[in-house]
Design a protein around this motif. Sequence first.
Motif, PDB file in Angstrom:
ATOM      1  N   ASP A   1      -7.931   9.719  -6.027  1.00  0.00           N
ATOM      2  CA  ASP A   1      -7.432   9.761  -4.935  1.00  0.00           C
ATOM      3  C   ASP A   1      -7.280   8.351  -4.140  1.00  0.00           C
ATOM      4  N   TRP A   2      -8.565   7.580  -4.105  1.00  0.00           N
ATOM      5  CA  TRP A   2      -8.106   6.371  -3.371  1.00  0.00           C
ATOM      6  C   TRP A   2      -7.413   5.416  -4.138  1.00  0.00           C
ATOM      7  N   LEU A   3      -7.271   5.268  -5.587  1.00  0.00           N
ATOM      8  CA  LEU A   3      -6.355   4.438  -6.314  1.00  0.00           C
ATOM      9  C   LEU A   3      -4.783   4.961  -5.731  1.00  0.00           C
ATOM     10  N   ARG A   4      -4.607   6.192  -5.612  1.00  0.00           N
ATOM     11  CA  ARG A   4      -3.205   6.455  -4.957  1.00  0.00           C
ATOM     12  C   ARG A   4      -3.216   5.938  -3.779  1.00  0.00           C
ATOM     13  N   LYS A   5      -4.061   5.987  -2.791  1.00  0.00           N
ATOM     14  CA  LYS A   5      -4.007   5.717  -1.059  1.00  0.00           C
ATOM     15  C   LYS A   5      -3.673   4.410  -1.288  1.00  0.00           C
ATOM     16  N   PHE A   6      -4.098   3.590  -2.149  1.00  0.00           N
ATOM     17  CA  PHE A   6      -4.028   2.032  -2.413  1.00  0.00           C
ATOM     18  C   PHE A   6      -2.502   1.872  -2.694  1.00  0.00           C
ATOM     19  N   TYR A   7      -2.162   2.636  -3.712  1.00  0.00           N
ATOM     20  CA  TYR A   7      -0.951   2.357  -4.515  1.00  0.00           C
ATOM     21  C   TYR A   7       0.176   2.865  -3.073  1.00  0.00           C
ATOM     22  N   CYS A   8       0.076   3.822  -2.489  1.00  0.00           N
ATOM     23  CA  CYS A   8       0.919   4.536  -1.352  1.00  0.00           C
ATOM     24  C   CYS A   8       0.791   3.256  -0.260  1.00  0.00           C
ATOM     25  N   SER A   9      -0.163   2.703  -0.024  1.00  0.00           N
ATOM     26  CA  SER A   9      -0.223   1.811   1.105  1.00  0.00           C
ATOM     27  C   SER A   9       0.630   0.623   0.803  1.00  0.00           C
ATOM     28  N   TYR A  10       0.531   0.226  -0.334  1.00  0.00           N
ATOM     29  CA  TYR A  10       1.182  -0.735  -0.877  1.00  0.00           C
ATOM     30  C   TYR A  10       2.991  -0.604  -0.795  1.00  0.00           C
ATOM     31  N   LEU A  11       3.179   0.702  -1.312  1.00  0.00           N
ATOM     32  CA  LEU A  11       4.706   1.157  -1.242  1.00  0.00           C
ATOM     33  C   LEU A  11       5.076   1.315   0.276  1.00  0.00           C
ATOM     34  N   SER A  12       4.135   1.109   1.211  1.00  0.00           N
ATOM     35  CA  SER A  12       4.780   1.153   2.657  1.00  0.00           C
ATOM     36  C   SER A  12       5.713  -0.109   3.084  1.00  0.00           C
ATOM     37  N   GLU A  13       5.152  -0.915   2.174  1.00  0.00           N
ATOM     38  CA  GLU A  13       6.086  -2.393   2.407  1.00  0.00           C
ATOM     39  C   GLU A  13       5.969  -2.968   3.898  1.00  0.00           C
ATOM     40  N   ILE A  14       4.833  -2.523   4.578  1.00  0.00           N
ATOM     41  CA  ILE A  14       4.698  -3.099   5.609  1.00  0.00           C
ATOM     42  C   ILE A  14       3.832  -4.290   5.866  1.00  0.00           C
ATOM     43  N   PRO A  15       4.017  -5.352   6.371  1.00  0.00           N
ATOM     44  CA  PRO A  15       3.318  -6.812   6.191  1.00  0.00           C
ATOM     45  C   PRO A  15       1.807  -6.440   6.473  1.00  0.00           C
ATOM     46  N   GLU A  16       1.381  -5.924   7.758  1.00  0.00           N
ATOM     47  CA  GLU A  16       0.015  -5.790   7.857  1.00  0.00           C
ATOM     48  C   GLU A  16      -0.764  -5.112   6.797  1.00  0.00           C
ATOM     49  N   ALA A  17       0.005  -4.085   6.232  1.00  0.00           N
ATOM     50  CA  ALA A  17      -0.772  -3.369   5.134  1.00  0.00           C
ATOM     51  C   ALA A  17      -1.125  -4.214   4.168  1.00  0.00           C
ATOM     52  N   TYR A  18      -0.435  -5.211   3.620  1.00  0.00           N
ATOM     53  CA  TYR A  18      -0.764  -5.939   2.564  1.00  0.00           C
ATOM     54  C   TYR A  18      -1.979  -6.722   2.970  1.00  0.00           C
ATOM     55  N   ASN A  19      -2.113  -7.137   4.215  1.00  0.00           N
ATOM     56  CA  ASN A  19      -3.320  -7.874   4.508  1.00  0.00           C
ATOM     57  C   ASN A  19      -4.594  -6.972   4.466  1.00  0.00           C
ATOM     58  N   HIS A  20      -4.414  -5.746   4.809  1.00  0.00           N
ATOM     59  CA  HIS A  20      -5.290  -4.549   4.808  1.00  0.00           C
ATOM     60  C   HIS A  20      -5.933  -4.424   3.496  1.00  0.00           C
ATOM     61  N   LEU A  21      -4.765  -4.247   2.698  1.00  0.00           N
ATOM     62  CA  LEU A  21      -5.082  -3.950   1.277  1.00  0.00           C
ATOM     63  C   LEU A  21      -5.827  -5.159   0.452  1.00  0.00           C
ATOM     64  N   PHE A  22      -5.878  -6.248   0.865  1.00  0.00           N
ATOM     65  CA  PHE A  22      -6.377  -7.535   0.576  1.00  0.00           C
ATOM     66  C   PHE A  22      -7.816  -7.478   0.686  1.00  0.00           C
ATOM     67  N   HIS A  23      -8.036  -7.081   2.065  1.00  0.00           N
ATOM     68  CA  HIS A  23      -9.320  -7.247   2.646  1.00  0.00           C
ATOM     69  C   HIS A  23     -10.066  -5.959   2.389  1.00  0.00           C
ATOM     70  N   PHE A  24      -9.436  -4.714   2.057  1.00  0.00           N
ATOM     71  CA  PHE A  24     -10.022  -3.670   1.646  1.00  0.00           C
ATOM     72  C   PHE A  24     -10.587  -3.766   0.072  1.00  0.00           C
TER      73      PHE A  24
ATOM     74  N   ASP B   1     -21.415  -1.133  -2.461  1.00  0.00           N
ATOM     75  CA  ASP B   1     -21.809  -0.586  -3.402  1.00  0.00           C
ATOM     76  C   ASP B   1     -20.651   0.625  -3.703  1.00  0.00           C
ATOM     77  N   VAL B   2     -20.730   1.220  -4.740  1.00  0.00           N
ATOM     78  CA  VAL B   2     -19.710   2.206  -5.077  1.00  0.00           C
ATOM     79  C   VAL B   2     -19.802   3.314  -4.240  1.00  0.00           C
ATOM     80  N   GLY B   3     -18.685   3.905  -3.797  1.00  0.00           N
ATOM     81  CA  GLY B   3     -18.736   4.888  -2.709  1.00  0.00           C
ATOM     82  C   GLY B   3     -18.107   4.341  -1.263  1.00  0.00           C
TER      83      GLY B   3
END
Lengths: 418, 252
Positions: free
Chosen positions: B67-90, B98-100
């Motif tokens: 579910d989180w891999l999907r959230k990651f991919y969806c956020s990328y598909l938003s094409e929003i510049p700030e989203a890229y930065n958040h994805l990077f830091h996430f 730790d895991v979780g």
Amino acid sequence: MSDRIREKLNILADAAKYDVSCSSSGGNRKNDNKGLGDSHFSGICHTYTEDGRCVSLLKILLTNHCIYDCLFCVSRKSNDIKRAAFTVDEVVDLTMNFYRRNYIEGLFLSSGIFKNADFTMERLLLVVKKLRLEQKFNGYIHLKTIPGASEELIKEAGLYADRMSINLEMPTEAGLKLLAPEKSHADVIKPLEFVQQNIVQFAADKKLIKHVPKFVPAGQSTQMVIGATPESDKDIMYTASAFYKNFALKRVYYSGYVPISNDTRMPILGTQPPLLRENRLYQTDWLMRFYGFKVQEILNDANPNLDVDIDPKLSWAIRNMQHFPVDINKADYKMILRIPGIGVMSAQKIVQARKFGKLRIDQLKKIGVAYNRAKHFITCVDSPYQIRDYQGTQIKAFILADSQSKYLKTASNQLILF
Amino acid sequence: MIYIFDGSLTGLLTAVFEWFERKPGNVVLKTFETFQPEAFTPNLNIIPDVEKSDRVWKGLQKRLKKDWLRKFYCSYLSEIPEAYNHLFHFTIYIFQNDVGAEANYGNEHVIALAKYAKSVEREKHRMEAFIRFQHTADGIFYTGIDPDFNVLPLISNHFKNRYADQQWIIYDLKRKYGLHYNLNTVEEISISFTEGVNKQNPAAILMDEKEELYAVLWKDYFKSSNIVSRKNTKLHVQHVPKRYWKYLTEKL
């Protein structure tokens, strides 16, 4: 040819629009026969009418000819309206072609009763069988059970439909007798019970035998007309609660009565449908199904009717201030669900997030909590220190003062003098 | 420090790889389009590298559930510049804890991703709902769309499963590519439209002869199922935002 089909569709869609259910959820039919359609578990609303209701299914009557004379129904025998009836092929053709264009999720087929119950039920069955067997249609089908139809027909219909429903019409037996003397709640209970037993039976068989056909996979629902007869909110919700319990219904729908007749036993033509009341009943229904409230907590002899100016969850909280404030960082999930301004999703996020550290106000806001409402009922790490202990009524006044209810204008009891 | 990348998923994941190799401290990720040189901030061009990005993606797959891999991919598909930065830091945050750790909704990048993913999923769901096919004379069911986010990759399976017995084309007019289902597989296509063609609602002569009848029947149905005394325009527009009306046969 096309003019006639247009006229029929107009008449029979118009007559079916008072049926509230539009849900296409709970279906699990997969397109494994290279046919048309595949059910989406949560359902899809393809559009919304101008009154704001979801359109997900092609909702029509097979015919609006009817042998009954129920006062609250447009298709009643004594009403002077245009009558029409679809052929089986016409319904199948409309459903397939609407579905192919992605207009709809499937078919909601109901009918006036012509000749007798079995004759009508057989026609409905012909439509669904043709769709499933000949056209390989895997979309959603909601079929109305015709009260009084034989058990064999009902059982067979259940093998092709995703959901079946049958309307209670009025919340109490007395109300129903007043407006539809030929009907009774018993006529509804019997088929509901029969279908429910079969659902349970098929599910039990499925555990033992691999290939058991689906039987009403999306369950049963019912609906009640609200405001045509003088029941209290308590009467309505206690009936709903009992039906949820006894027949494991997926949904009970509440339909604010839209005046369609001049009969003196009912609200006169032109009366506004009780939309706010309907909304409050749905909120109560939600609290029962998703928030763990018992109906007696919300409605009882001391409070037989729901508040008009605030929602039932806030109303419960204000009457039960002894449970508050709740510590967001410690309370269990069930209690967090009961805080006004916190929904199911926010509650789940809170319980997950607090494992990583105590939560602050700004974090709660980001999580999606309606903080202006919730702040009166919670404490978190940086909650401002409060000297006074406010009464429920004071909190209600605070919340009303900074909320802009769309109903405030209509709910005002204050006389306007100038 | 500013990292600049090309907007591709490979580029974004490569940026994460580079960060861990260099550990340059505080970094902001930008695309070439949004990058403005700043006098005192150094920057680094990220050259997309499949090998590096694969390693990062595999690492993510080990640490995140589906579910989180999907959230990651969806956020990328938003094409929003700030989203890229958040994805990077996430991503950095996930690798450093730790895991979780993704369940920490108190973290700004976690909550940001949840929000972007929600918007994109909503748009995806709306496309599943609001797409209206038109049956063309050559037998294909066609629709042109221009969604806010790049949701074609997300809706492909939905329509493939649903319309297994009819050929269809869904064309993203904004991003100039589409999907074509040929009764067996879904393929990516691009169409060179002739000048002057209305791509949203192609001319009637291109349509199957019955197309108009069903469009009219649907409009009729939409009108007949409305209850006038319950009119609620605000609610109607809330559910069917005006920007989608151009898709909808019943609103034309």
